[in-house]
Design an enzyme around this catalytic site. Structure first.
Site, PDB file in Angstrom:
ATOM      1  CB  CYS A  94      -0.900  -0.015   1.234  1.00  0.00           C
ATOM      2  SG  CYS A  94      -1.865   1.490   1.490  1.00  0.00           S
ATOM      3  CB  CYS A 206      -2.658   3.522  -6.106  1.00  0.00           C
ATOM      4  SG  CYS A 206      -3.876   2.664  -5.071  1.00  0.00           S
TER       5      CYS A 206
END
Length: 285
Positions: A94, A206
């Site tokens: 993440c 991302c």
């Protein structure tokens, strides 16, 4: 033959037990399911390890959370998994959590902790027209760490940053089998699409966004290169595993932890099976 079994806090396959070899355990963590893109890269390179995937569907998404909340939350979740399994290595799949929580994790635990960062450096080397797009969450785009990456590795390029939390939601929806609206993608990417010289190389900043690579290629100009950190993280993980001194070993099956079992999570179970997982459980904190 394996059959599915669902309880209040567990969804799993019931099968005839098999003797699995002892192998190191890797925990891959994300706030949502985007980290599966990183897990998939690692598993392709290291198919014979024991994998745990954990996602925080209770606090998802992390982009709007405070730094202190994210640090405490990630440390708490990794600690909870470590109490149940002897971990050889942890991957924080993440971008938001990586840029914030890695120092605290490395101070707390003795096993290696690998984070993901936007692939600005390789993108700067790949671009042909000198225009690089950074597609990430708004939080990642605004982080000082991201600006430092650009200053260090892409001073010769024009970096066009585009922050979108909507793309994260679209990636989650796609993984659950929903159709992706191309017009919605066009709307999100409009700031780039209307340029006379748009980016020819786009950083997927991302871990959710590689799940949308096919749709992004349909919307972006033909020939646009998409660059993410997955392969680099897999190589780094492989090197660390190969150089661990007597890592703890496990004969357990691959499993997924979430923070709450919901109908939405239950719909993910068939997808998680295809990723090679045998059970989905609620992680008590």
């Amino acid at each position: 033959m394996a059959t599915a079994r669902q309880g209040e806090n567990t969804i799993s396959l019931e099968a005839i037990p098999s003797n699995l070899p002892s192998r190191p355990t890797i925990l891959v963590f994300d706030s949502g399911v985007g980290g599966l893109s990183v897990y998939d890269e690692i598993r392709q390179l290291l198919p014979d390890l024991h994998y745990i995937y954990a996602f925080d569907n209770e606090a998802f998404p992390y982009g709007e959370k405070s730094q202190q909340f994210i640090i405490e939350r990630v440390v708490e979740i990794v600690s909870a998994v470590q109490q149940r399994h002897q971990l050889a290595l942890v991957v924080i799949a993440c971008n938001t959590a990586s840029t914030i929580s890695l120092p605290a994790l490395r101070e707390r635990f003795t096993f290696p902790v690998v984070g993901v960062v936007p692939a600005v450096k390789p993108a700067a080397k790949l671009t042909r027209n000198g225009v690089v797009g950074l597609l990430a969450t708004r939080a990642t785009v605004q982080r000082p760490y991201t600006h430092e990456l650009i200053t260090r590795f892409a001073t010769d390029c024009q970096i066009l940053s585009l922050g979108s939390s909507e793309l994260v939601e679209l990636a989650e929806a796609k993984l659950q089998g929903e159709a992706i609206s191309i017009s919605e993608l066009q709307k999100i990417l409009r700031p780039w699409l209307r340029l006379t010289e748009p980016p020819d190389t786009v950083v997927l900043g991302c871990t959710h966004f590689p799940l949308l690579a096919e749709e992004l290629k349909m919307v972006l100009p033909e020939g646009t290169r998409l660059v993410d950190s997955g392969a680099a993280i897999a190589k780094r993980t492989a090197w660390l595993i190969a150089n661990l001194d007597n890592p703890p070993l496990s004969t357990d099956r691959n499993l997924v932890y979430c923070l709450k079992i919901t109908p939405k999570v239950a719909t993910l179970w068939p997808i998680l099976q295809r990723y090679g997982f045998n059970s989905l459980e609620k992680l008590p904190l």
